[in-house]
Each structure stands twice: as structure tokens, then as C-alpha cells.
Design an enzyme around this catalytic site. Structure first.
Site, PDB file in Angstrom:
ATOM      1  N   LYS A 280       0.677  -1.259  -0.016  1.00 21.96           N
ATOM      2  CA  LYS A 280       0.119   0.038   0.083  1.00 21.96           C
ATOM      3  C   LYS A 280       0.806   1.333  -0.149  1.00 21.96           C
ATOM      4  O   LYS A 280       2.012   1.153   0.343  1.00 21.96           O
ATOM      5  CB  LYS A 280      -1.116  -0.095   1.246  1.00 21.96           C
ATOM      6  CG  LYS A 280      -1.874  -1.099   1.388  1.00 21.96           C
ATOM      7  CD  LYS A 280      -2.586  -1.029   2.633  1.00 21.96           C
ATOM      8  CE  LYS A 280      -3.778  -1.789   2.745  1.00 21.96           C
ATOM      9  NZ  LYS A 280      -4.915  -1.643   1.836  1.00 21.96           N
ATOM     10  N   ARG A 354     -10.675 -11.098   1.503  1.00 18.30           N
ATOM     11  CA  ARG A 354     -11.474 -12.337   1.085  1.00 18.30           C
ATOM     12  C   ARG A 354     -10.939 -13.732   0.893  1.00 18.30           C
ATOM     13  O   ARG A 354     -11.329 -14.736   1.055  1.00 18.30           O
ATOM     14  CB  ARG A 354     -11.871 -12.053  -0.613  1.00 18.30           C
ATOM     15  CG  ARG A 354     -10.637 -11.902  -1.357  1.00 18.30           C
ATOM     16  CD  ARG A 354     -11.093 -11.074  -2.651  1.00 18.30           C
ATOM     17  NE  ARG A 354     -10.889  -9.655  -2.184  1.00 18.30           N
ATOM     18  CZ  ARG A 354     -11.112  -8.632  -3.148  1.00 18.30           C
ATOM     19  NH1 ARG A 354     -11.564  -9.019  -4.228  1.00 18.30           N
ATOM     20  NH2 ARG A 354     -11.266  -7.280  -2.837  1.00 18.30           N
TER      21      ARG A 354
END
Length: 502
Positions: A280, A354
Site C-alpha cells: 500500500k 477475502r
């Protein structure tokens, strides 16, 4: 902060109420609420309204001292808006304003005499719940990690709500529910606000154990070897780059009959998310300590239902680990096998939530659940779509899932913790196609929150399921940076409603 319900004494009236401060409502058209009229024996409240010292607009306040003819030391005038039949928004503004004043007031005790039974389509119990939650929100402080604790600001510590005799029993029960929800929210906020070097997967597991001991929950914490034995290859792929050991937490609240199918809450517990190899940007990366707020909300909800002794079976499942870059970390292009046997091409290691949830959603099949709700700070795309007001709600479109969605939406509206339903359709599944595995873990920028939900949906086809994307609602940034405690109110209210409907 202590709360109590006091029936209004028709004989002595409000003027006889001895308290550090009594809050009463006024309206925009220079009209007084019934409570304000009772205290306006010398015309001082009317004079303040006529002079323009308070407009009566929702959430405006004016503190009066030494008003003649009453036993209260102070009278707090609170604006309710134009209409005597109050909207939920105007009432919420009024109780939030009252809470802000009470939080710094030089009085230990306060009384609230707002018109709890005047909110459109809501009863006094709803109004009392909203008031308690507003008071507790205003009182929340997080200074656990500061060497110098914030000095006490004083403020009202004992709050009584005046209700009609007929409303008092329901109001008392509502206050108890609200206190339990607030306690759950405080735990969720504390966990979210802790830094990731303290709030590790092991810390979350220890928190679950403490809750289990306090409230008699069943608890099981699986370590890496047990997770490997379950063949949770997707979950394990996320934790490969971290030195912190992963944990898989299972909590069981057996408040119903043994044979009753449980409602299962599954919370994403990434205690810090660097993005992994798909690193990130550095700006605001500190906020990725909040990537375990799904897990924190499950723990907070369990605290609430434990305090309330909920008469229903509820299980909590929390896969928790860090997502870190290292020489061992998963790489874009890697293919892993989930517990379900389905293979996944990892195109982006920052789409890791996920990957841990899909194995947890497969695991819960063993419980033959009545319903499953997963809660996750899953996608920035959900923030883009819905901002910070509504949690994203995703589920299939059929009768059973529509009913579950409607129940969650209604609970969120009643609790002031709102959600908005988003679509899941087969057309979006096309974006998850992979040339090399059964699916990719991302579907590209278009509809990013939807394709993430579609990914999870592939692992939930043996039960009724809903997904809550709380990326926009679990915490605030900027000057007000901190965890919000959402969606504990939604989840607890959903469970209370479900238990009462049986």
C-alpha cells in the site's frame, strides 16, 4: 455512567425534580414542550426563546441557571425543530446535543425530560435507546496507550430519563439493552484503536478467552498446525510473510436449545494490512490497524449478547493474522487451494481479506447454520460507493436471502447504524475468471466491492448468507480518527429481533 428510568409524578410535576440539570425541549416556532411549560413558572424559559438566545433548531442548546420555581440547579433547553411530531433525525440531534453538554457539565447527576413518546413511527423505548447510546458515545475516551491519562472532564455520571408510567417498563428494558450495546461498542472501539504491535492475533484470541470466561461462552482457538490440518490454504497464504502466528477463533453462545441451528457471525481479523507484496502507499497506512474491525465487532457483539443473556444460539468465527511483505510472502500470480478445494490465483496480495474469509465461510458449513453474516473492512470501493454513512450489505437475490437482508436493514435503521443493499449478480462473476485457477482474487476496478462479495458468495452456497462491508463505517479519519464501534448496534439489534420473533 449509570442510567435509570423515573416515571413522571403527575402530582408533584417536574418542578419538584431535584437534579444537577434537567434537559427539556423547545421548538423553532417559539413553542415550549410540555416539560418546558411545567418549568416556566416565572416566564424565564419563554423569555429566552423569544429573545432569540435559542432558536429551537434541532441540536441547539441553552443552559439556564437559577430558574425560579424549580428544584433543578440548571435547566438545559434543547432544540427539537419545527414539528412537535419529531423526526428520528431531529430527536437524534437533540439527544446528541444533550450528551455533549452533559459530558462537560459541572454536575454529577442529570435528568432528561425530552418527549420520548413523540418520535414519528417510534416508541419511547426506541427513544431511550438512542439517548443512552448518545450519552455513552460522548463519554468514550481512549487513553490506554498514553503515559499521561486525559484528565477527567467532570460531567454527568448519573442520568435519569423521565417517562410516563405506561412507558416506564419498556423504557427500562431498552436502557439495559442500550447499555449492553454500548459496552460492546466500547470493546470494539478499544480493540480497533489499539496499535497492531499490541492488538495481534494472539491478543484477539486472548480477548475471546476472557469473554468466554466472563459469560460462559464455549471457545476454541486453532493455531497454525490445526489450520494446516484443515487445509485452509487460502487463509495460510496471507500469513506467510508475517512473524506473528495466525489464529482461528471460534466462540459459541448457547442461549437457545441445543438442537437449534445457530446464527454465525464471521469477522475479518487482519490485525495489520501492509498490502503484502502489493504494498500500500505509505500515506495513512497506519490506519490499516483497523483492518481487524470485523473481528472486533464480532467480539463486541458477543459482549453485548452475553450481558443480555440472549435466548438464541450464536457462534462467532474469526480468522486472524497479519498481511506482511517478506521473502516468504505470497506473490502476485501465486495459486493457492482453499479449504473448499477451489483454487485461487492471487493477482493482488492486498485483496487478502477475502482470502481468509473464504476458508472461514467453508469452515462454518459444519454448524449447519440458520444464517451466516460476515463482517469485514473489505474494500475501498465500498467507501467510494457509499461514503461513511452506510455499511454495504450484499447477499443473493431469492426469498430467503431477501428476508435476511430486510432483517439486517431494519435492525440497522432501528439502531441508527444503517446499511444499504448492493447487488450480487452472475454478470459480475465473469470478472473473477482466471486462465490458470478456478477464480482470481480480484475482478478489476469496476464494481470492486461487488466482485469482492461475489468472490465470497462462491463459498456460501450451502446456507443463507449476507456480507457486510464496513470499510467506510468502522473507523473515522482526520481529527476525529478512531474506531466507531459499528456495526455492533446493527448486529445486536438484528439478533435481539430474531430471538424475540421465535
Amino acid at each position: 455512567m449509570d442510567f435509570s428510568i423515573k416515571p413522571i409524578d403527575a402530582k408533584t410535576g417536574l418542578a419538584a425534580v431535584k437534579t444537577g440539570c434537567i434537559a427539556v425541549g423547545v421548538f423553532e416556532d417559539k413553542k415550549l414542550s410540555q416539560a418546558a411549560k411545567e418549568l416556566d413558572r416565572k416566564g424565564e424559559i419563554s423569555a429566552a426563546l423569544k429573545s432569540g438566545d435559542i432558536t429551537g433548531k434541532p441540536g441547539t442548546t441553552l443552559l439556564l441557571r437559577g430558574v425560579a420555581g424549580g428544584a433543578a440547579e440548571r435547566i438545559l433547553l434543547v432544540g427539537l425543530g419545527k414539528d412537535e411530531a419529531l423526526t428520528e433525525k431531529n430527536f437524534s440531534s437533540a439527544v446528541q446535543a444533550t450528551a455533549r453538554v452533559f459530558a462537560t457539565l459541572g454536575a454529577a447527576e442529570g435528568t432528561v425530560a425530552l418527549p420520548f413518546d413523540a418520535v414519528k413511527s417510534r416508541d419511547a423505548a426506541w427513544s431511550v435507546r438512542a439517548a443512552v447510546l448518545a450519552m455513552r458515545d460522548a463519554a468514550y475516551r481512549f487513553d490506554t496507550t498514553k503515559s499521561q491519562k486525559e484528565p477527567a472532564q467532570g460531567g454527568v455520571r448519573k442520568v435519569s430519563f423521565l417517562a410516563s408510567g405506561a412507558d416506564a417498563p419498556a423504557a427500562k428494558a431498552a436502557a439495559a439493552q442500550a447499555v449492553a450495546i454500548a459496552n460492546g461498542m466500547d470493546l470494539t472501539r478499544d480493540l480497533g484503536n489499539l496499535p497492531s504491535n499490541i492488538c495481534t492475533p494472539t491478543y484477539l484470541a486472548d480477548t475471546a478467552k476472557r469473554l468466554a470466561k466472563e459469560f460462559g461462552f464455549g471457545v476454541e482457538v486453532l493455531d497454525r498446525k490445526q489450520i494446516e490440518a484443515l487445509k485452509m490454504g487460502s487463509f495460510l497464504s496471507v500469513t506467510k510473510g508475517s512473524e506473528e502466528p495466525p489464529k482461528f477463533i471460534v466462540l459459541k453462545h448457547m442461549g437457545g436449545k441445543t438442537k437449534d441451528a445457530p446464527v454465525v457471525l464471521v469477522g475479518k481479523g487482519i490485525t495489520f494490512d501492509t498490502g503484502g507484496i502489493s504494498l500500500k502507499p505509505g500515506a495513512s497506512m497506519d490506519e490499516m490497524k483497523y483492518d481487524m474491525c470485523g473481528a472486533a465487532s464480532v467480539l463486541g457483539t458477543f459482549r453485548a449478547i452475553g450481558e443480555l443473556g440472549l435466548k438464541m444460539n450464536v457462534f462467532g468465527v474469526i480468522p486472524t493474522c497479519e498481511n506482511m511483505p517478506s521473502g516468504r510472502a505470497s506473490k502476485p500470480g501465486d495459486i493457492v487451494t482453499s479449504m473448499s478445494g477451489q483454487t485461487i490465483e492471487i493477482l493482488n496480495t492486498d485483496a487478502e481479506g477475502r482470502l481468509i474469509l473464504c476458508d472461514a465461510l467453508t469452515y462454518v458449513e459444519r454448524f449447519k447454520p440458520a444464517a451466516v453474516v460476515d463482517i469485514a473492512t473489505l474494500t475501498g470501493a465500498c467507501v467510494t460507493a457509499l461514503g461513511h454513512h452506510n455499511t454495504g450489505l450484499f447477499t443473493r437475490h431469492d426469498e430467503a436471502h431477501d428476508e435476511l437482508a430486510n432483517d439486517l436493514l431494519a435492525a440497522g435503521k432501528a439502531a441508527g447504524d444503517t446499511a444499504w443493499r448492493m447487488p450480487i449478480e452472475d454478470a459480475y462473476q465473469e470478472q473473477l475468471k482466471s486462465n490458470f485457477a478456478d477464480m482470481a482474487n480480484i475482478g478489476g476496478p469496476p464494481g470492486g466491492s461487488i466482485t469482492a462479495a461475489c468472490f465470497l458468495e462462491r463459498y456460501t452456497r450451502k446456507y443463507t448468507w449476507a456480507h457486510l462491508d464496513i470499510a467506510g463505517t468502522a473507523w473515522k479519519s482526520g481529527a476525529a480518527k478512531g474506531a466507531t464501534g459499528r456495526p455492533v448496534p446493527l448486529l445486536t439489534t438484528f439478533l435481539l429481533n430474531r430471538a424475540s420473533s421465535k
